[in-house]
Structure formats: structure tokens, C-alpha cells
Scaffold this active site. Structure first.
Site, PDB file in Angstrom:
ATOM      1  N   ARG A  80      -7.371  12.763   0.125  1.00 24.39           N
ATOM      2  CA  ARG A  80      -6.311  13.293   1.005  1.00 24.39           C
ATOM      3  C   ARG A  80      -4.921  12.834   0.578  1.00 24.39           C
ATOM      4  O   ARG A  80      -3.941  13.489   0.879  1.00 24.39           O
ATOM      5  CB  ARG A  80      -6.572  12.922   2.461  1.00 24.39           C
ATOM      6  CG  ARG A  80      -6.419  11.461   2.763  1.00 24.39           C
ATOM      7  CD  ARG A  80      -6.555  11.197   4.242  1.00 24.39           C
ATOM      8  NE  ARG A  80      -7.877  11.500   4.738  1.00 24.39           N
ATOM      9  CZ  ARG A  80      -8.387  10.966   5.846  1.00 24.39           C
ATOM     10  NH1 ARG A  80      -7.665  10.140   6.576  1.00 24.39           N
ATOM     11  NH2 ARG A  80      -9.607  11.230   6.238  1.00 24.39           N
ATOM     12  N   HIS A  81      -4.847  11.678  -0.077  1.00 28.55           N
ATOM     13  CA  HIS A  81      -3.517  11.294  -0.593  1.00 28.55           C
ATOM     14  C   HIS A  81      -3.627  10.936  -2.077  1.00 28.55           C
ATOM     15  O   HIS A  81      -3.334  11.758  -2.930  1.00 28.55           O
ATOM     16  CB  HIS A  81      -2.822  10.224   0.264  1.00 28.55           C
ATOM     17  CG  HIS A  81      -3.705   9.167   0.867  1.00 28.55           C
ATOM     18  ND1 HIS A  81      -4.559   8.403   0.118  1.00 28.55           N
ATOM     19  CD2 HIS A  81      -3.853   8.758   2.155  1.00 28.55           C
ATOM     20  CE1 HIS A  81      -5.182   7.556   0.923  1.00 28.55           C
ATOM     21  NE2 HIS A  81      -4.797   7.756   2.166  1.00 28.55           N
ATOM     22  N   GLU A 116     -10.865  -9.455   3.239  1.00 25.52           N
ATOM     23  CA  GLU A 116      -9.612  -9.034   3.860  1.00 25.52           C
ATOM     24  C   GLU A 116      -9.917  -8.845   5.332  1.00 25.52           C
ATOM     25  O   GLU A 116     -10.714  -7.976   5.706  1.00 25.52           O
ATOM     26  CB  GLU A 116      -9.085  -7.743   3.239  1.00 25.52           C
ATOM     27  CG  GLU A 116      -7.764  -7.317   3.880  1.00 25.52           C
ATOM     28  CD  GLU A 116      -7.068  -6.188   3.127  1.00 25.52           C
ATOM     29  OE1 GLU A 116      -7.130  -6.163   1.882  1.00 25.52           O
ATOM     30  OE2 GLU A 116      -6.472  -5.335   3.803  1.00 25.52           O
ATOM     31  N   THR A 160      -8.379   3.768   7.915  1.00 21.93           N
ATOM     32  CA  THR A 160      -9.581   2.941   7.976  1.00 21.93           C
ATOM     33  C   THR A 160      -9.654   2.284   9.349  1.00 21.93           C
ATOM     34  O   THR A 160      -8.807   1.479   9.694  1.00 21.93           O
ATOM     35  CB  THR A 160      -9.526   1.866   6.871  1.00 21.93           C
ATOM     36  OG1 THR A 160      -9.121   2.505   5.658  1.00 21.93           O
ATOM     37  CG2 THR A 160     -10.867   1.231   6.669  1.00 21.93           C
ATOM     38  N   HIS A 164      -3.747  -4.422   7.860  1.00 18.93           N
ATOM     39  CA  HIS A 164      -3.846  -3.262   8.753  1.00 18.93           C
ATOM     40  C   HIS A 164      -2.946  -3.438   9.976  1.00 18.93           C
ATOM     41  O   HIS A 164      -3.111  -4.359  10.753  1.00 18.93           O
ATOM     42  CB  HIS A 164      -5.274  -2.991   9.227  1.00 18.93           C
ATOM     43  CG  HIS A 164      -5.475  -1.540   9.570  1.00 18.93           C
ATOM     44  ND1 HIS A 164      -5.964  -0.621   8.680  1.00 18.93           N
ATOM     45  CD2 HIS A 164      -5.169  -0.855  10.688  1.00 18.93           C
ATOM     46  CE1 HIS A 164      -5.982   0.571   9.245  1.00 18.93           C
ATOM     47  NE2 HIS A 164      -5.501   0.464  10.449  1.00 18.93           N
ATOM     48  N   GLY A 165      -1.991  -2.558  10.084  1.00 15.00           N
ATOM     49  CA  GLY A 165      -1.114  -2.544  11.251  1.00 15.00           C
ATOM     50  C   GLY A 165      -0.090  -3.666  11.277  1.00 15.00           C
ATOM     51  O   GLY A 165       0.531  -3.902  12.315  1.00 15.00           O
ATOM     52  N   HIS A 204      -5.709   3.607  -1.976  1.00 15.69           N
ATOM     53  CA  HIS A 204      -7.061   3.924  -1.505  1.00 15.69           C
ATOM     54  C   HIS A 204      -7.435   5.294  -2.054  1.00 15.69           C
ATOM     55  O   HIS A 204      -6.876   6.306  -1.641  1.00 15.69           O
ATOM     56  CB  HIS A 204      -7.055   3.922   0.031  1.00 15.69           C
ATOM     57  CG  HIS A 204      -8.404   4.128   0.645  1.00 15.69           C
ATOM     58  ND1 HIS A 204      -8.613   4.059   2.000  1.00 15.69           N
ATOM     59  CD2 HIS A 204      -9.617   4.410   0.116  1.00 15.69           C
ATOM     60  CE1 HIS A 204      -9.887   4.276   2.266  1.00 15.69           C
ATOM     61  NE2 HIS A 204     -10.517   4.508   1.134  1.00 15.69           N
ATOM     62  N   GLY A 211       1.088  -1.292   4.361  1.00 14.38           N
ATOM     63  CA  GLY A 211       1.527   0.020   3.923  1.00 14.38           C
ATOM     64  C   GLY A 211       2.388   0.760   4.920  1.00 14.38           C
ATOM     65  O   GLY A 211       3.573   1.001   4.695  1.00 14.38           O
ATOM     66  N   HIS A 212       1.786   1.130   6.044  1.00 11.57           N
ATOM     67  CA  HIS A 212       2.432   2.069   6.954  1.00 11.57           C
ATOM     68  C   HIS A 212       3.831   1.617   7.392  1.00 11.57           C
ATOM     69  O   HIS A 212       4.787   2.399   7.365  1.00 11.57           O
ATOM     70  CB  HIS A 212       1.538   2.302   8.183  1.00 11.57           C
ATOM     71  CG  HIS A 212       2.013   3.416   9.038  1.00 11.57           C
ATOM     72  ND1 HIS A 212       1.544   4.696   8.939  1.00 11.57           N
ATOM     73  CD2 HIS A 212       2.971   3.452  10.001  1.00 11.57           C
ATOM     74  CE1 HIS A 212       2.176   5.468   9.798  1.00 11.57           C
ATOM     75  NE2 HIS A 212       3.040   4.736  10.456  1.00 11.57           N
ATOM     76  N   HIS A 228       0.929   6.258   1.585  1.00 12.48           N
ATOM     77  CA  HIS A 228       1.698   7.223   2.386  1.00 12.48           C
ATOM     78  C   HIS A 228       2.877   7.825   1.645  1.00 12.48           C
ATOM     79  O   HIS A 228       3.417   8.855   2.065  1.00 12.48           O
ATOM     80  CB  HIS A 228       2.137   6.592   3.707  1.00 12.48           C
ATOM     81  CG  HIS A 228       0.951   6.362   4.603  1.00 12.48           C
ATOM     82  ND1 HIS A 228      -0.066   7.269   4.705  1.00 12.48           N
ATOM     83  CD2 HIS A 228       0.602   5.317   5.388  1.00 12.48           C
ATOM     84  CE1 HIS A 228      -0.990   6.804   5.527  1.00 12.48           C
ATOM     85  NE2 HIS A 228      -0.607   5.618   5.945  1.00 12.48           N
ATOM     86  N   ARG A 257      -9.655   7.937  -1.724  1.00 14.89           N
ATOM     87  CA  ARG A 257     -10.660   8.384  -0.744  1.00 14.89           C
ATOM     88  C   ARG A 257     -11.519   9.491  -1.323  1.00 14.89           C
ATOM     89  O   ARG A 257     -11.061  10.257  -2.175  1.00 14.89           O
ATOM     90  CB  ARG A 257      -9.962   8.888   0.522  1.00 14.89           C
ATOM     91  CG  ARG A 257      -9.122   7.829   1.227  1.00 14.89           C
ATOM     92  CD  ARG A 257      -8.569   8.384   2.527  1.00 14.89           C
ATOM     93  NE  ARG A 257      -9.622   8.547   3.495  1.00 14.89           N
ATOM     94  CZ  ARG A 257      -9.816   7.765   4.556  1.00 14.89           C
ATOM     95  NH1 ARG A 257      -8.996   6.768   4.796  1.00 14.89           N
ATOM     96  NH2 ARG A 257     -10.812   7.985   5.374  1.00 14.89           N
ATOM     97  N   GLU A 269      -8.606   0.252  -3.102  1.00 13.80           N
ATOM     98  CA  GLU A 269      -9.499   0.278  -1.936  1.00 13.80           C
ATOM     99  C   GLU A 269     -10.484   1.420  -2.135  1.00 13.80           C
ATOM    100  O   GLU A 269     -10.091   2.524  -2.533  1.00 13.80           O
ATOM    101  CB  GLU A 269      -8.692   0.531  -0.655  1.00 13.80           C
ATOM    102  CG  GLU A 269      -7.728  -0.581  -0.334  1.00 13.80           C
ATOM    103  CD  GLU A 269      -6.878  -0.238   0.889  1.00 13.80           C
ATOM    104  OE1 GLU A 269      -7.017   0.870   1.437  1.00 13.80           O
ATOM    105  OE2 GLU A 269      -6.060  -1.077   1.271  1.00 13.80           O
ATOM    106  N   ASN A 300       0.855  -1.189   0.000  1.00 10.15           N
ATOM    107  CA  ASN A 300       0.000   0.000   0.000  1.00 10.15           C
ATOM    108  C   ASN A 300       0.894   1.243   0.000  1.00 10.15           C
ATOM    109  O   ASN A 300       1.647   1.475   0.957  1.00 10.15           O
ATOM    110  CB  ASN A 300      -0.915  -0.023   1.233  1.00 10.15           C
ATOM    111  CG  ASN A 300      -1.851   1.165   1.260  1.00 10.15           C
ATOM    112  OD1 ASN A 300      -1.438   2.295   1.025  1.00 10.15           O
ATOM    113  ND2 ASN A 300      -3.111   0.926   1.568  1.00 10.15           N
TER     114      ASN A 300
HETATM  115  N1  PXP Z   1      -5.910  -2.958   4.066  1.00  9.84           N
HETATM  116  C1  PXP Z   1      -6.848  -1.986   4.101  1.00  9.84           C
HETATM  117  C2  PXP Z   1      -8.223  -2.315   3.630  1.00  9.84           C
HETATM  118  C3  PXP Z   1      -6.542  -0.680   4.526  1.00  9.84           C
HETATM  119  O1  PXP Z   1      -7.482   0.282   4.537  1.00  9.84           O
HETATM  120  C4  PXP Z   1      -5.207  -0.410   4.923  1.00  9.84           C
HETATM  121  C5  PXP Z   1      -4.837   0.973   5.368  1.00  9.84           C
HETATM  122  O2  PXP Z   1      -4.968   1.866   4.324  1.00  9.84           O
HETATM  123  C6  PXP Z   1      -4.269  -1.440   4.851  1.00  9.84           C
HETATM  124  C7  PXP Z   1      -4.652  -2.707   4.450  1.00  9.84           C
HETATM  125  C8  PXP Z   1      -2.833  -1.216   5.201  1.00  9.84           C
HETATM  126  O3  PXP Z   1      -2.712  -0.934   6.543  1.00  9.84           O
HETATM  127  P1  PXP Z   1      -1.313  -0.423   7.106  1.00  9.84           P
HETATM  128  O4  PXP Z   1      -1.023   0.866   6.415  1.00  9.84           O
HETATM  129  O5  PXP Z   1      -1.569  -0.275   8.562  1.00  9.84           O
HETATM  130  O6  PXP Z   1      -0.299  -1.468   6.775  1.00  9.84           O
END
Ligand code: PXP
Length: 251
Positions: A60-61, A162, A112, A201-202, A54, A223-224, A14, A56, A81, A11
Site C-alpha cells: 500500500r505504500h 520493539e 500495525t 508506535h504513536g 514496512h 513515523g506518523h 507515510h 507490506r 518491518e 519511519n
Molecule cells: N514500529 C513499528 C513496528 C510499526 O509498525 C510502526 C508503524 O508503522 C512504527 C514503529 C511507527 O509508528 P508511528 O508511525 O505511529 O510512529
């Protein structure tokens, strides 16, 4: 190149967050950087299997032009997304990403925050899933590991779920173990219902091994952590570092 038995979607939202922080009002500046396409190509060179963005409602990005640029130039799969709105659906139908992941979206959230309530919005989501699927896009539902949401996702015709790993990632010890149990049950049920099981996520190189009891995982979207690591070690190495940990997964 590392070939784990589960796939990685990187992802890159960022990377664009950084560009927008400086160049939101002058995207045609010759200085507008970092490049979203360069980030995608670096991720692919490192072995990523798909590129996730994503789009949005508040832009925003990621911008519409970024998605078009990626669609035309990446060699792997494009995973978009999106929230379930007519505006973004029309864009997705025109761009034809390989995958769409339906996510909840509110303007106030930083990222999210929870899973999509598929069970509570069956008819609206069923129509969107059908429109995208008929257009050649495989559709995923980003849901909490809740068995009703898994059943609803299968029932409305999604190809994939997911599983939201935010709660898993934000806790440790017994709370994390309890969340792994929920993720296991959701993955078992989803697999039995014929759904592909993804998660995201995370997720970090540190917490991933705790996720490994979860069966049937096919793809992770991350992503993050990757973009954060990239600040210090470069994006290519950060993706490779993640793939090396993912190679230790055994279904
Ligand atoms: N999957 C989905 C559906 C998300 O919305 C996000 C965050 O944008 C991610 C995965 C990735 O999450 P992270 O940036 O925490 O790795």
C-alpha cells in the site's frame, strides 16, 4: 547535531503514502513525488540513526524498488518491518537490511494494530529469525509489553524486541501510567534476557517524556508524528525536534 543516548529510526512509510495517493499507477512519471530517497537523506542529515520502512504484502505504500533504492543509497542503517511470509522473507534475504522487525500484518488494518504473537508462532518465527540472522540481519520482534512474549522472543533467538507503545500513546492519566508499568516490566525482563530494547508506535514529542521511566531503551522507531510535523516545519526540522526531546532520556 543532537546526539541523544538512544537512537532514532525514522519511519518514512507515510512519505510514500503521499506519493502512492497520486502516482500508484504511474510510478515512472517524472512527477512522481515525494521522493522516498530524499526523505531518507533529509532524515539522515538531521541526525536519524536508521531508516525504517514496512514492505507490506499489499504494497500500500513502500514498493520493492523503494527498498532497493534505500539499501543502495542510505548512509545509516536500514530497518525493514515485515510480516512473516515466504515472499517478503525472500526479499529481505536478497536485500539484506541491517535490521528486520517482525510485525503482525492483516490487510484490513490501517496501521500495525497489535503486537506479534511470538509465543503462539514459535516454530515459524524461529525459522525466519535463523534465516535472517545467518544472512547478517539483526532481528527484532514487535510485541506488546507482555512477559510471555518477551520470554518467547528471547527463546526463539531474536536479538531485539520493539515494545508496542500504541496503548501507552492512546491513553492518558492512570491508564497511561499502568501501561508504563507494563512497559517497564517488559524492558527489565528483556534486558535481563540479553535482548536489545526498542520501542515504537504513536510516539510524539509530547508523549515521549511520559515514556522515560522505561529503562534500557536503545532505539525508538517513529513515523506518523514526524511526517505530520514535516508538513508544517519540514522533515529535517521535524527529525531534529524529535531528537531534541530524545536527548532528555536517561536510562
Ligand atoms: N514500529 C513499528 C513496528 C510499526 O509498525 C510502526 C508503524 O508503522 C512504527 C514503529 C511507527 O509508528 P508511528 O508511525 O505511529 O510512529
Amino acid at each position: 547535531m543532537i546526539q541523544p543516548n538512544l537512537l532514532l529510526g525514522v519511519n518514512i512509510d507515510h512519505v510514500v503514502t503521499l506519493r502512492q495517493a497520486r502516482y500508484r499507477t504511474m510510478l515512472d512519471s517524472p512527477n512522481a513525488e515525494p521522493s522516498v530517497l530524499a526523505a531518507a537523506l533529509e532524515s539522515e542529515a538531521a541526525g536519524a540513526h536508521s531508516i525504517t520502512v514496512h514492505l507490506r504484502a499489499d504494497r500500500r505504500h513502500i514498493q520493492d524498488a523503494d527498498v532497493h533504492l534505500l539499501r543502495q543509497n542510505i548512509a545509516t542503517k536500514l530497518n525493514l518491518e515485515m510480516g512473516n511470509t515466504r515472499e517478503i522473507l525472500d526479499i529481505a534475504l536478497a536485500i539484506r537490511p541491517d535490521f528486520v522487525c517482525m510485525v503482525p500484518e492483516s490487510r484490513e488494518e490501517v496501521t500495525t494494530e497489535g503486537g506479534l504473537d511470538v509465543a503462539g508462532q514459535r516454530e515459524a518465527l524461529r525459522t525466519t529469525v535463523k534465516a535472517l540472522s545467518d544472512n547478517g540481519t539483526r532481528v527484532s520482534m514487535f510485541i506488546d509489553p507482555d512477559l510471555d512474549q518477551v520470554r518467547a522472543s528471547a527463546e526463539i533467538g531474536a536479538a531485539m524486541i520493539e515494545l508496542h507503545t500504541g496503548t501507552f500513546a492512546n491513553h492518558t492519566g492512570d491508564l497511561r501510567k499502568a501501561e508504563v508499568d507494563r512497559l517497564c516490566a517488559a524492558a527489565e525482563l528483556g534486558h535481563a534476557l540479553g535482548l536489545q530494547i526498542n520501542a515504537g508506535h504513536g510516539l510524539t514529542t509530547k508523549n515521549l517524556p511520559d515514556l522515560w521511566p522505561v529503562p534500557h531503551l536503545a532505539e525508538l522507531n517513529i513515523g506518523h508524528h514526524i511526517v505530520s510535523r514535516a508538513v508544517f516545519i519540514g522533515l529535517r526540522t521535524a527529525v531534529q525536534e524529535m531528537l531534541a526531546v530524545m536527548a532528555t532520556y536517561r536510562d
